[in-house]
Scaffold this motif. Structure first.
Motif, PDB file in Angstrom:
ATOM      1  N   GLN A 175      -3.331  -6.476   3.725  1.00 34.04           N
ATOM      2  CA  GLN A 175      -3.869  -5.467   4.641  1.00 34.04           C
ATOM      3  C   GLN A 175      -5.363  -5.260   4.398  1.00 34.04           C
ATOM      4  OE1 GLN A 175      -1.049  -2.421   3.492  1.00 34.04           O
ATOM      5  NE2 GLN A 175      -0.232  -2.385   5.573  1.00 34.04           N
ATOM      6  N   THR A 176      -5.752  -5.226   3.139  1.00 36.69           N
ATOM      7  CA  THR A 176      -7.162  -5.047   2.805  1.00 36.69           C
ATOM      8  C   THR A 176      -7.998  -6.207   3.327  1.00 36.69           C
ATOM      9  OG1 THR A 176      -6.553  -3.796   0.830  1.00 36.69           O
ATOM     10  CG2 THR A 176      -8.787  -4.675   0.908  1.00 36.69           C
ATOM     11  N   LEU A 177      -7.496  -7.412   3.162  1.00 36.69           N
ATOM     12  CA  LEU A 177      -8.224  -8.589   3.643  1.00 36.69           C
ATOM     13  C   LEU A 177      -8.368  -8.583   5.161  1.00 36.69           C
ATOM     14  CD1 LEU A 177      -6.645 -11.344   1.391  1.00 36.69           C
ATOM     15  CD2 LEU A 177      -8.932 -10.378   1.199  1.00 36.69           C
ATOM     16  N   LEU A 178      -7.318  -8.159   5.835  1.00 42.85           N
ATOM     17  CA  LEU A 178      -7.320  -8.170   7.296  1.00 42.85           C
ATOM     18  C   LEU A 178      -7.973  -6.945   7.923  1.00 42.85           C
ATOM     19  CD1 LEU A 178      -3.697  -9.512   7.910  1.00 42.85           C
ATOM     20  CD2 LEU A 178      -5.845 -10.789   8.004  1.00 42.85           C
ATOM     21  N   GLY A 179      -8.268  -5.938   7.114  1.00 46.66           N
ATOM     22  CA  GLY A 179      -8.851  -4.715   7.656  1.00 46.66           C
ATOM     23  C   GLY A 179      -7.826  -3.837   8.343  1.00 46.66           C
ATOM     24  N   HIS A 180      -6.560  -4.027   8.031  1.00 47.42           N
ATOM     25  CA  HIS A 180      -5.470  -3.283   8.659  1.00 47.42           C
ATOM     26  C   HIS A 180      -4.809  -2.418   7.587  1.00 47.42           C
ATOM     27  CE1 HIS A 180      -2.766  -2.770  12.060  1.00 47.42           C
ATOM     28  NE2 HIS A 180      -1.781  -2.725  11.185  1.00 47.42           N
ATOM     29  N   PHE A 181      -5.487  -1.341   7.218  1.00 45.89           N
ATOM     30  CA  PHE A 181      -5.029  -0.486   6.127  1.00 45.89           C
ATOM     31  C   PHE A 181      -5.384   0.955   6.437  1.00 45.89           C
ATOM     32  CE2 PHE A 181      -9.113  -2.373   5.297  1.00 45.89           C
ATOM     33  CZ  PHE A 181      -9.916  -1.279   5.066  1.00 45.89           C
ATOM     34  N   PHE A 182      -4.881   1.866   5.649  1.00 46.46           N
ATOM     35  CA  PHE A 182      -5.075   3.286   5.893  1.00 46.46           C
ATOM     36  C   PHE A 182      -6.431   3.764   5.400  1.00 46.46           C
ATOM     37  CE2 PHE A 182      -0.494   2.577   5.389  1.00 46.46           C
ATOM     38  CZ  PHE A 182      -0.084   2.959   6.655  1.00 46.46           C
ATOM     39  N   CYS A 183      -7.363   3.915   6.314  1.00 48.86           N
ATOM     40  CA  CYS A 183      -8.666   4.505   6.016  1.00 48.86           C
ATOM     41  C   CYS A 183      -9.354   4.822   7.335  1.00 48.86           C
ATOM     42  CB  CYS A 183      -9.514   3.598   5.124  1.00 48.86           C
ATOM     43  SG  CYS A 183     -10.468   2.362   5.958  1.00 48.86           S
ATOM     44  N   GLY A 184     -10.479   5.498   7.253  1.00 49.53           N
ATOM     45  CA  GLY A 184     -11.182   5.922   8.455  1.00 49.53           C
ATOM     46  C   GLY A 184     -11.540   4.798   9.402  1.00 49.53           C
ATOM     47  N   GLU A 185     -11.922   3.661   8.842  1.00 50.84           N
ATOM     48  CA  GLU A 185     -12.283   2.494   9.647  1.00 50.84           C
ATOM     49  C   GLU A 185     -11.113   2.071  10.535  1.00 50.84           C
ATOM     50  OE1 GLU A 185     -14.610  -1.608   8.573  1.00 50.84           O
ATOM     51  OE2 GLU A 185     -13.157  -0.869   7.115  1.00 50.84           O
ATOM     52  N   TYR A 186      -9.913   2.062   9.969  1.00 47.15           N
ATOM     53  CA  TYR A 186      -8.697   1.711  10.707  1.00 47.15           C
ATOM     54  C   TYR A 186      -8.373   2.808  11.725  1.00 47.15           C
ATOM     55  CZ  TYR A 186      -3.697   1.087  11.566  1.00 47.15           C
ATOM     56  OH  TYR A 186      -2.476   0.938  12.160  1.00 47.15           O
ATOM     57  N   TYR A 187      -8.434   4.063  11.268  1.00 46.75           N
ATOM     58  CA  TYR A 187      -8.101   5.170  12.157  1.00 46.75           C
ATOM     59  C   TYR A 187      -9.012   5.221  13.379  1.00 46.75           C
ATOM     60  CZ  TYR A 187      -5.167   6.962   8.364  1.00 46.75           C
ATOM     61  OH  TYR A 187      -4.218   7.113   7.405  1.00 46.75           O
ATOM     62  N   ALA A 188     -10.272   4.922  13.203  1.00 49.38           N
ATOM     63  CA  ALA A 188     -11.205   4.947  14.326  1.00 49.38           C
ATOM     64  C   ALA A 188     -10.764   3.993  15.437  1.00 49.38           C
ATOM     65  CB  ALA A 188     -12.613   4.603  13.850  1.00 49.38           C
ATOM     66  N   VAL A 197      -6.654  -2.321  -6.607  1.00 43.96           N
ATOM     67  CA  VAL A 197      -5.754  -1.662  -5.661  1.00 43.96           C
ATOM     68  C   VAL A 197      -4.512  -1.108  -6.370  1.00 43.96           C
ATOM     69  CG1 VAL A 197      -4.234  -2.068  -3.676  1.00 43.96           C
ATOM     70  CG2 VAL A 197      -6.575  -2.907  -3.639  1.00 43.96           C
ATOM     71  N   VAL A 198      -3.952  -1.873  -7.286  1.00 43.34           N
ATOM     72  CA  VAL A 198      -2.746  -1.422  -7.988  1.00 43.34           C
ATOM     73  C   VAL A 198      -3.039  -0.173  -8.821  1.00 43.34           C
ATOM     74  CG1 VAL A 198      -1.115  -2.032  -9.825  1.00 43.34           C
ATOM     75  CG2 VAL A 198      -1.575  -3.649  -7.980  1.00 43.34           C
ATOM     76  N   GLU A 199      -4.125  -0.193  -9.560  1.00 44.52           N
ATOM     77  CA  GLU A 199      -4.444   0.947 -10.427  1.00 44.52           C
ATOM     78  C   GLU A 199      -4.929   2.164  -9.655  1.00 44.52           C
ATOM     79  OE1 GLU A 199      -6.792   0.613 -13.920  1.00 44.52           O
ATOM     80  OE2 GLU A 199      -5.763  -1.211 -14.560  1.00 44.52           O
ATOM     81  N   SER A 200      -5.729   1.962  -8.634  1.00 44.20           N
ATOM     82  CA  SER A 200      -6.353   3.080  -7.923  1.00 44.20           C
ATOM     83  C   SER A 200      -5.519   3.610  -6.764  1.00 44.20           C
ATOM     84  CB  SER A 200      -7.713   2.652  -7.383  1.00 44.20           C
ATOM     85  OG  SER A 200      -7.550   1.717  -6.324  1.00 44.20           O
ATOM     86  N   HIS A 201      -4.571   2.818  -6.292  1.00 42.55           N
ATOM     87  CA  HIS A 201      -3.791   3.145  -5.093  1.00 42.55           C
ATOM     88  C   HIS A 201      -4.679   3.203  -3.851  1.00 42.55           C
ATOM     89  CE1 HIS A 201      -0.206   3.950  -7.477  1.00 42.55           C
ATOM     90  NE2 HIS A 201      -1.030   4.546  -8.334  1.00 42.55           N
ATOM     91  N   ALA A 202      -5.793   2.516  -3.887  1.00 39.52           N
ATOM     92  CA  ALA A 202      -6.679   2.466  -2.721  1.00 39.52           C
ATOM     93  C   ALA A 202      -5.938   1.871  -1.532  1.00 39.52           C
ATOM     94  CB  ALA A 202      -7.909   1.612  -3.040  1.00 39.52           C
ATOM     95  N   PHE A 203      -6.299   2.333  -0.359  1.00 42.30           N
ATOM     96  CA  PHE A 203      -5.750   1.833   0.906  1.00 42.30           C
ATOM     97  C   PHE A 203      -4.266   2.155   1.076  1.00 42.30           C
ATOM     98  CE2 PHE A 203      -8.957  -1.304  -0.609  1.00 42.30           C
ATOM     99  CZ  PHE A 203      -9.994  -0.855   0.178  1.00 42.30           C
ATOM    100  N   SER A 204      -3.801   3.169   0.394  1.00 42.01           N
ATOM    101  CA  SER A 204      -2.401   3.561   0.455  1.00 42.01           C
ATOM    102  C   SER A 204      -2.252   4.847   1.250  1.00 42.01           C
ATOM    103  CB  SER A 204      -1.877   3.776  -0.973  1.00 42.01           C
ATOM    104  OG  SER A 204      -0.574   4.286  -0.932  1.00 42.01           O
ATOM    105  N   LYS A 205      -1.188   4.962   1.976  1.00 41.22           N
ATOM    106  CA  LYS A 205      -0.939   6.173   2.765  1.00 41.22           C
ATOM    107  C   LYS A 205      -0.045   7.147   2.008  1.00 41.22           C
ATOM    108  CE  LYS A 205      -0.355   7.966   7.228  1.00 41.22           C
ATOM    109  NZ  LYS A 205      -1.542   8.636   7.673  1.00 41.22           N
ATOM    110  N   ASP A 206       0.321   6.835   0.782  1.00 42.80           N
ATOM    111  CA  ASP A 206       1.244   7.702   0.057  1.00 42.80           C
ATOM    112  C   ASP A 206       0.644   9.049  -0.331  1.00 42.80           C
ATOM    113  OD1 ASP A 206      -0.418   6.669  -1.901  1.00 42.80           O
ATOM    114  OD2 ASP A 206       1.189   6.002  -3.214  1.00 42.80           O
ATOM    115  N   VAL A 207      -0.634   9.226  -0.049  1.00 43.71           N
ATOM    116  CA  VAL A 207      -1.301  10.501  -0.303  1.00 43.71           C
ATOM    117  C   VAL A 207      -2.243  10.794   0.855  1.00 43.71           C
ATOM    118  CG1 VAL A 207      -1.174  10.375  -2.807  1.00 43.71           C
ATOM    119  CG2 VAL A 207      -3.100   9.355  -1.635  1.00 43.71           C
ATOM    120  N   PRO A 208      -2.606  12.047   1.082  1.00 47.64           N
ATOM    121  CA  PRO A 208      -3.526  12.367   2.185  1.00 47.64           C
ATOM    122  C   PRO A 208      -4.844  11.588   2.077  1.00 47.64           C
ATOM    123  CG  PRO A 208      -2.579  14.364   1.263  1.00 47.64           C
ATOM    124  CD  PRO A 208      -2.162  13.226   0.363  1.00 47.64           C
ATOM    125  N   GLY A 209      -5.286  11.050   3.188  1.00 53.29           N
ATOM    126  CA  GLY A 209      -6.551  10.349   3.238  1.00 53.29           C
ATOM    127  C   GLY A 209      -6.485   8.926   2.704  1.00 53.29           C
TER     128      GLY A 209
END
Length: 97
Positions: A4-17, A79-91
């Motif tokens: 998802q990160t490579l494709l740009g299809h992940f949970f963040c503002g860029e995707y939401y826009a 990504v594993v350690e930081s949980h970046a690009f995850s929807k399991d938490v707000p934002g």
């Protein structure tokens, strides 16, 4: 989440826009636009995890991080350690505190 990160299809503002205009595009850190580049290279919420990325690219070059074996290995650790690009938490961010 790596694909998802490579494709740009992940949970963040860029995707939401692009796909979910009712969601905020700002980053929880206060930056007005939450993007993949912001998260990987400058967001203070991820400073504690960025050492993984710097091991592959001291300058945090996105082509290196997203397009080389060492970059992808570093990205996976980040990504594993930081949980970046995850929807399991707000934002899309885990609790880093």
């Amino acid at each position: 989440r790596i694909i998802q990160t490579l494709l740009g299809h992940f949970f963040c503002g860029e995707y939401y826009a692009r796909f979910v205009p009712t969601e905020s595009v700002s980053c929880p850190c206060g930056h007005p636009q939450q993007t993949r580049a912001h998260i990987l290279t400058e967001c203070p919420d991820f400073d504690a995890y960025r050492h993984h990325l710097r091991a592959a690219s001291r300058t945090l070059s996105l082509p290196v991080l997203l397009g080389t074996k060492s970059g992808l290995e570093a990205l996976t650790k980040f990504v594993v350690e930081s949980h970046a690009f995850s929807k399991d938490v707000p934002g899309g961010f885990a609790d880093h505190g």
